[in-house]
Design an enzyme around this catalytic site. Sequence first.
Site, PDB file in Angstrom:
ATOM      1  N   SER A 150     -21.603  -0.327   2.901  1.00 19.66           N
ATOM      2  CA  SER A 150     -21.213  -0.275   1.490  1.00 19.66           C
ATOM      3  C   SER A 150     -21.607   1.080   0.893  1.00 19.66           C
ATOM      4  O   SER A 150     -21.152   2.117   1.369  1.00 19.66           O
ATOM      5  CB  SER A 150     -21.836  -1.449   0.741  1.00 19.66           C
ATOM      6  OG  SER A 150     -21.202  -1.646  -0.502  1.00 19.66           O
ATOM      7  N   GLU A 239     -11.815  -8.057   1.289  1.00 21.76           N
ATOM      8  CA  GLU A 239     -12.787  -7.358   0.454  1.00 21.76           C
ATOM      9  C   GLU A 239     -12.133  -6.642  -0.729  1.00 21.76           C
ATOM     10  O   GLU A 239     -11.008  -6.132  -0.620  1.00 21.76           O
ATOM     11  CB  GLU A 239     -13.535  -6.314   1.270  1.00 21.76           C
ATOM     12  CG  GLU A 239     -14.415  -6.871   2.359  1.00 21.76           C
ATOM     13  CD  GLU A 239     -15.306  -5.793   2.947  1.00 21.76           C
ATOM     14  OE1 GLU A 239     -15.832  -4.967   2.188  1.00 21.76           O
ATOM     15  OE2 GLU A 239     -15.470  -5.790   4.188  1.00 21.76           O
ATOM     16  N   HIS A 269     -17.609  -8.870   2.867  1.00 21.49           N
ATOM     17  CA  HIS A 269     -18.245  -7.573   2.684  1.00 21.49           C
ATOM     18  C   HIS A 269     -19.630  -7.558   3.336  1.00 21.49           C
ATOM     19  O   HIS A 269     -20.517  -8.309   2.960  1.00 21.49           O
ATOM     20  CB  HIS A 269     -18.363  -7.276   1.185  1.00 21.49           C
ATOM     21  CG  HIS A 269     -18.921  -5.925   0.863  1.00 21.49           C
ATOM     22  ND1 HIS A 269     -18.244  -4.754   1.123  1.00 21.49           N
ATOM     23  CD2 HIS A 269     -20.102  -5.555   0.292  1.00 21.49           C
ATOM     24  CE1 HIS A 269     -18.962  -3.732   0.721  1.00 21.49           C
ATOM     25  NE2 HIS A 269     -20.105  -4.187   0.219  1.00 21.49           N
TER      26      HIS A 269
END
Length: 312
Positions: A150, A239, A269
């Site tokens: 991320s 996502e 995610h």
Amino acid sequence: MKSFYLPLPVVAAALKPFYRLALDARLPVSVQRRILDLAAPLQTMPDGAVSLKTTLAGRPAERITVGATERNTAVLYLHGGAYTIGSIATHRSLAAHLARESASAVYVLDYRLAPENPYPAGLNDAVAAFRELVKAHGYSPDRIAIAGDSAGGGLTVATARHLVDDGVKPAALGLISPWVDPGARDAPFPRDIVVNTAWSFAAAEAYLGDGDPLDQGFAPLHGDLSGLPPIVMHVGKAEVLYSQIVDFHDRLLTSGNEVEYVEYEKLWHVAHLQTSILREAAEATRHLGAFLGARLRSSEVVLPEPTSSDIA
């Protein structure tokens, strides 16, 4: 600890309300951090894991190995959390499984977070940590990979760009759903199982501070992507970040990079965080670690094919 896998629908059903609570933009960042840290021990370490507290470039870090503690290859791991939350604790389990699968020492860095320390504090910490692994820990750059999820994935790309521009090239990059354009406001829908845009947009603003949203250190998607190390990248098709990552993948290829790219039909995610309890996540982490381990050793290793039935 031996992994005890739960069915994917059960894990997904449990995570959805947890992340709705933990990633509520109305909560103070300090409370968000506390909730995630309290839940972290639910993700366990594999047998043989050894975790040692250390520092890198003046920042707290943790060195994690599984099996042999002496390793001549390393992975610098940059945790996710929208540059405002996340910690060594939240990513210790994933880092340990990555250490096992890559047969390397994984260093998890506690880089500075916003809003207390906006951009480029985290980037400066990551670059300095890599350099210290070379200067003080005896690893050559081609024996160090950088990985992250991320925001940590975006930070991985930004760190690699900075290093490559300075003539230092890591062995490989491991990217799990990298957030490569925090300034974008064109998400196709407002939330997935983990991320919601009210929270992520607020975090991005806190991280940017007075900076330029098109600065490649903040948003690598808009920067020079040529000459990067070999990349392995994973993303879930459901996502919020999916379309951004597809665009990023296309630009990486156009720029001439080597990319091993996997899309997952059912994983959410950064499902890799659930490696200790979800078989499909464990398979994804195995693939990621095998790619990094092969590049770290500069040998012709046959990589395992993704085996989860939910890979698109």
